[in-house]
Write a protein that holds these residues in place. Sequence first.
Motif, mmCIF file in Angstrom:
data_model
loop_
_atom_site.group_PDB
_atom_site.id
_atom_site.type_symbol
_atom_site.label_atom_id
_atom_site.label_comp_id
_atom_site.label_asym_id
_atom_site.label_seq_id
_atom_site.Cartn_x
_atom_site.Cartn_y
_atom_site.Cartn_z
ATOM 1 N N GLY A 17 14.610 18.718 -10.338
ATOM 2 C CA GLY A 17 15.710 18.114 -11.086
ATOM 3 C C GLY A 17 16.363 16.987 -10.295
ATOM 4 O O GLY A 17 16.253 16.911 -9.067
ATOM 5 N N ALA A 24 20.591 16.889 -3.129
ATOM 6 C CA ALA A 24 19.517 17.889 -3.288
ATOM 7 C C ALA A 24 18.484 17.331 -4.268
ATOM 8 O O ALA A 24 18.425 16.124 -4.518
ATOM 9 C CB ALA A 24 20.113 19.203 -3.782
ATOM 10 N N GLY A 25 17.653 18.217 -4.812
ATOM 11 C CA GLY A 25 16.715 17.840 -5.870
ATOM 12 C C GLY A 25 15.789 16.706 -5.496
ATOM 13 O O GLY A 25 15.451 16.494 -4.330
ATOM 14 N N GLN A 50 26.074 16.097 -10.836
ATOM 15 C CA GLN A 50 26.376 16.937 -9.677
ATOM 16 C C GLN A 50 26.993 16.088 -8.570
ATOM 17 O O GLN A 50 26.676 14.911 -8.415
ATOM 18 C CB GLN A 50 25.059 17.573 -9.204
ATOM 19 N N MET A 86 13.908 22.751 -8.905
ATOM 20 C CA MET A 86 14.641 23.236 -10.082
ATOM 21 C C MET A 86 13.814 23.019 -11.353
ATOM 22 O O MET A 86 13.537 21.881 -11.727
ATOM 23 C CB MET A 86 15.980 22.492 -10.177
ATOM 24 N N LEU A 122 20.763 27.533 -11.933
ATOM 25 C CA LEU A 122 19.811 26.432 -12.032
ATOM 26 C C LEU A 122 18.506 26.858 -12.704
ATOM 27 O O LEU A 122 17.601 26.049 -12.897
ATOM 28 C CB LEU A 122 19.511 25.866 -10.630
ATOM 29 N N HIS A 215 24.243 20.877 1.890
ATOM 30 C CA HIS A 215 23.737 20.696 0.536
ATOM 31 C C HIS A 215 22.310 20.141 0.581
ATOM 32 O O HIS A 215 22.063 19.113 1.212
ATOM 33 C CB HIS A 215 24.682 19.729 -0.204
ATOM 34 N N CYS A 219 15.869 22.343 -0.559
ATOM 35 C CA CYS A 219 14.999 21.313 -1.151
ATOM 36 C C CYS A 219 14.291 20.550 -0.031
ATOM 37 O O CYS A 219 13.087 20.274 -0.087
ATOM 38 C CB CYS A 219 15.829 20.322 -1.969
#
Length: 270
Positions: A17, A24-25, A50, A86, A122, A215, A219
């Motif tokens: 995501g 992140a992601g 986010q 995610m 998530l 954070h 990932c």
Amino acid sequence: MTSFNSSSIPIAMTIAGSDSGGGAGIQADLRTFSFHCVHGTSVLTCITAQNTLGVTRVDAMSPEAVTAQFETVMVDMRVGAIKTGMLLNQEIVKTVAKKFVAFGLGNVVVDPVMVSRTGAQLLDDAAVKTMKDLLIPLAAIATPNRYEAQILAEMEIHTLADMQTAAQQIYKLGARSVLIKGGAMSGALKAVDVWFDGDRFEVLQTEAIDTQHTHGTGCTLSAAIAANLALGKPHFQAVQEAKNYVTEALKYGLAIGRGQGPVGHFYPLL
Ligand SMILES: Nc1ncnc2c1ncn2[C@@H]1O[C@H](COP(=O)(O)OP(=O)(O)OP(=O)(O)O)[C@@H](O)[C@H]1O
Ligand SMILES: Cc1ncc(CO)c(N)n1
């Protein structure tokens, strides 16, 4: 004009995501691939609104859009390793698992992302069983955090022995190896991860970094493992080097925003 002969540049893919705050992601994954001099491709599963304080909205991509992104890259490029992050819902988990089987993919790191550090859900409840039944069995390496491991192994995790038992349980779901991450453990286990490949246990311990800017650590770790696999490193070495990368990046956590900032992915340049 000369062009760099890049035919030997390894390629990795993230299926994950978007984090609009960039911590992140997909954003963390692509920065991590770049750090490792691996070309990053991406399949977006959803868009999260986010920041460092939390998630305010999630919009899913359709399974058809996920399939199209995946197939369009795969038919054109030699992707050496893939990580999943995610995946949001059951349809996307099923779509991704089906594509992995259809393309006969082996170098797959499954980060079974379920909840964020800030408590946002998530992955839909219905998708957890599908993740267990269809995706974990396709993983070369599954990388649950403490809470995800508790759900997948159906047990509470408080001690190092619990982490080892959970790793065995998740291995039994069909993953070829399991790394249980200790970032959410308390006390001395905070920077301790446990690896199990059906034969041997390894305990990976680095110094615990005293920071609130964590954070995207999970990932970053799974993306670094995928990058190392794309570079041709053996699985356990890929995991060890990825853990060291996260530890260094945590030392340079970015105090941006009012909550948990991201790790410093490009720390050598700071
Ligand atoms: N304070 C810390 N000091 C050193 N290493 C840490 C610290 N916190 C997390 N780690 C390491 O970071 C990696 C990711 O673990 P963690 O348990 O934080 O994943 P996660 O919960 O999936 O992360 P995310 O915040 O992205 O959801 C692991 O290798 C873990 O040991
Ligand atoms: C998009 C996204 N993926 C994963 C996580 C887990 O850290 C997150 N917070 N956001």
